[in-house]
Design a protein around this motif. Structure first.
Motif, mmCIF file in Angstrom:
data_model
loop_
_atom_site.group_PDB
_atom_site.id
_atom_site.type_symbol
_atom_site.label_atom_id
_atom_site.label_comp_id
_atom_site.label_asym_id
_atom_site.label_seq_id
_atom_site.Cartn_x
_atom_site.Cartn_y
_atom_site.Cartn_z
ATOM 1 N N THR A 31 0.829 -1.206 0.000
ATOM 2 C CA THR A 31 0.000 0.000 0.000
ATOM 3 C C THR A 31 0.867 1.261 0.000
ATOM 4 O O THR A 31 0.331 2.357 -0.055
ATOM 5 C CB THR A 31 -0.920 0.026 1.238
ATOM 6 O OG1 THR A 31 -0.104 -0.032 2.416
ATOM 7 C CG2 THR A 31 -1.885 -1.140 1.227
ATOM 8 N N TRP A 32 2.180 1.114 0.055
ATOM 9 C CA TRP A 32 3.071 2.260 0.218
ATOM 10 C C TRP A 32 4.076 2.453 -0.912
ATOM 11 O O TRP A 32 4.704 3.505 -0.975
ATOM 12 C CB TRP A 32 3.825 2.163 1.551
ATOM 13 C CG TRP A 32 4.703 0.943 1.651
ATOM 14 C CD1 TRP A 32 6.020 0.861 1.281
ATOM 15 C CD2 TRP A 32 4.346 -0.345 2.127
ATOM 16 N NE1 TRP A 32 6.489 -0.407 1.492
ATOM 17 C CE2 TRP A 32 5.468 -1.180 2.017
ATOM 18 C CE3 TRP A 32 3.169 -0.893 2.632
ATOM 19 C CZ2 TRP A 32 5.471 -2.520 2.398
ATOM 20 C CZ3 TRP A 32 3.171 -2.225 3.008
ATOM 21 C CH2 TRP A 32 4.306 -3.023 2.899
ATOM 22 N N ALA A 33 4.268 1.481 -1.796
ATOM 23 C CA ALA A 33 5.315 1.634 -2.812
ATOM 24 C C ALA A 33 4.872 1.157 -4.190
ATOM 25 O O ALA A 33 5.707 0.792 -5.012
ATOM 26 C CB ALA A 33 6.567 0.880 -2.370
ATOM 27 N N VAL A 34 3.574 1.177 -4.466
ATOM 28 C CA VAL A 34 3.082 0.735 -5.766
ATOM 29 C C VAL A 34 3.773 1.538 -6.864
ATOM 30 O O VAL A 34 3.868 2.753 -6.787
ATOM 31 C CB VAL A 34 1.546 0.872 -5.849
ATOM 32 C CG1 VAL A 34 1.047 0.654 -7.272
ATOM 33 C CG2 VAL A 34 0.889 -0.118 -4.913
ATOM 34 N N GLY A 35 4.283 0.809 -7.856
ATOM 35 C CA GLY A 35 4.947 1.456 -8.982
ATOM 36 C C GLY A 35 6.433 1.674 -8.798
ATOM 37 O O GLY A 35 7.098 2.132 -9.723
ATOM 38 N N ILE A 36 6.981 1.341 -7.645
ATOM 39 C CA ILE A 36 8.413 1.530 -7.419
ATOM 40 C C ILE A 36 9.204 0.719 -8.444
ATOM 41 O O ILE A 36 8.805 -0.379 -8.827
ATOM 42 C CB ILE A 36 8.799 1.143 -5.968
ATOM 43 C CG1 ILE A 36 10.196 1.649 -5.613
ATOM 44 C CG2 ILE A 36 8.653 -0.358 -5.734
ATOM 45 C CD1 ILE A 36 10.542 1.522 -4.137
ATOM 46 N N PHE A 139 6.088 12.599 -0.928
ATOM 47 C CA PHE A 139 5.627 12.548 -2.313
ATOM 48 C C PHE A 139 4.966 11.180 -2.531
ATOM 49 O O PHE A 139 5.597 10.252 -3.052
ATOM 50 C CB PHE A 139 6.800 12.754 -3.267
ATOM 51 C CG PHE A 139 7.596 13.986 -2.948
ATOM 52 C CD1 PHE A 139 7.157 15.247 -3.345
ATOM 53 C CD2 PHE A 139 8.786 13.908 -2.238
ATOM 54 C CE1 PHE A 139 7.891 16.388 -3.045
ATOM 55 C CE2 PHE A 139 9.518 15.034 -1.930
ATOM 56 C CZ PHE A 139 9.061 16.290 -2.342
ATOM 57 N N PRO A 140 3.717 11.015 -2.112
ATOM 58 C CA PRO A 140 3.094 9.688 -2.099
ATOM 59 C C PRO A 140 2.986 9.005 -3.450
ATOM 60 O O PRO A 140 2.938 7.785 -3.525
ATOM 61 C CB PRO A 140 1.708 9.947 -1.502
ATOM 62 C CG PRO A 140 1.460 11.390 -1.719
ATOM 63 C CD PRO A 140 2.804 12.059 -1.697
ATOM 64 N N ILE A 142 5.194 9.339 -6.081
ATOM 65 C CA ILE A 142 6.439 9.503 -6.821
ATOM 66 C C ILE A 142 6.744 8.323 -7.743
ATOM 67 O O ILE A 142 7.294 8.484 -8.799
ATOM 68 C CB ILE A 142 7.618 9.799 -5.870
ATOM 69 C CG1 ILE A 142 8.791 10.371 -6.654
ATOM 70 C CG2 ILE A 142 8.003 8.572 -5.076
ATOM 71 C CD1 ILE A 142 9.842 11.029 -5.806
ATOM 72 N N TYR A 143 6.364 7.113 -7.341
ATOM 73 C CA TYR A 143 6.683 5.934 -8.157
ATOM 74 C C TYR A 143 5.711 5.765 -9.324
ATOM 75 O O TYR A 143 5.968 4.957 -10.225
ATOM 76 C CB TYR A 143 6.678 4.675 -7.307
ATOM 77 C CG TYR A 143 7.605 4.765 -6.115
ATOM 78 C CD1 TYR A 143 8.930 5.177 -6.258
ATOM 79 C CD2 TYR A 143 7.156 4.474 -4.839
ATOM 80 C CE1 TYR A 143 9.780 5.283 -5.189
ATOM 81 C CE2 TYR A 143 8.010 4.580 -3.747
ATOM 82 C CZ TYR A 143 9.315 4.981 -3.927
ATOM 83 O OH TYR A 143 10.140 5.086 -2.841
ATOM 84 N N LEU A 144 4.631 6.490 -9.313
ATOM 85 C CA LEU A 144 3.634 6.375 -10.383
ATOM 86 C C LEU A 144 3.828 7.411 -11.478
ATOM 87 O O LEU A 144 3.148 7.363 -12.495
ATOM 88 C CB LEU A 144 2.221 6.481 -9.806
ATOM 89 C CG LEU A 144 1.866 5.392 -8.782
ATOM 90 C CD1 LEU A 144 0.490 5.675 -8.189
ATOM 91 C CD2 LEU A 144 1.923 4.021 -9.422
ATOM 92 N N SER A 145 4.747 8.364 -11.260
ATOM 93 C CA SER A 145 4.932 9.409 -12.263
ATOM 94 C C SER A 145 6.071 9.098 -13.214
ATOM 95 O O SER A 145 6.839 8.231 -13.055
ATOM 96 C CB SER A 145 5.174 10.746 -11.598
ATOM 97 O OG SER A 145 6.176 10.685 -10.636
#
Length: 145
Positions: A31-36, A139-140, A142-145
């Motif tokens: 729930t905290w690093a999706v897309g990392i 930056f919640p 950040i991994y999705l951008s």
């Protein structure tokens, strides 16, 4: 190797970590690093004290500690893969982390959780004593951008 019982073992040997599994869990199920990205996960592992939890040689749990080994530690990325939850492995992992010789006598040990407060309270974690003293750059997505 740090052993808890005959079947579940915890180790800080980074060469044993199942990095693809850790990456998949963090990037797809957490729930905290999706897309990392995988390179970010690998860099985080390289620069942290990591704990792998193993059942019959298969990694089923993970925890990572960011620390200076003298005054401060922050426990992050704590998880047990879904099919092994409910058997106490998370509690065992946290216990091993907190007993690690390099993490003793720290002034502050933190954890950030949205849904496991009761678990961490068992290990004497409490709400911040002075939340007004804490600030963050967050930056919640950040991994999705």
């Amino acid at each position: 190797m740090i052993t808890n019982d005959s079947s579940f073992q915890v180790s800080t040997d980074q060469s044993r970590l199942d990095v693809p599994m850790i990456y998949r869990f963090l990037s797809e199920q957490s729930t905290w690093a999706v897309g990392i990205s995988r390179p970010v996960v690998e860099r985080a592992i390289e620069n942290s004290l990591c704990f792998g939890g193993y059942l019959d040689g298969r990694q089923i749990a993970f925890a990572r500690v960011i620390t200076d080994y003298a005054t401060f530690a922050n426990m992050v990325d704590v998880f047990v893969v879904p099919e092994y939850r409910g058997h106490g492995y998370g509690k065992q992992m946290i216990g091993v982390v907190l007993r690690h010789p390099s993490l003793q006598k720290l002034r502050r040990f933190t954890v950030n959780t949205n849904n496991a407060h009761s678990l961490f309270e068992r290990f004497e974690f409490t709400p911040l004593q002075q939340p007004e003293a804490w600030m963050e750059r967050y930056f919640p997505n950040i991994y999705l951008s």
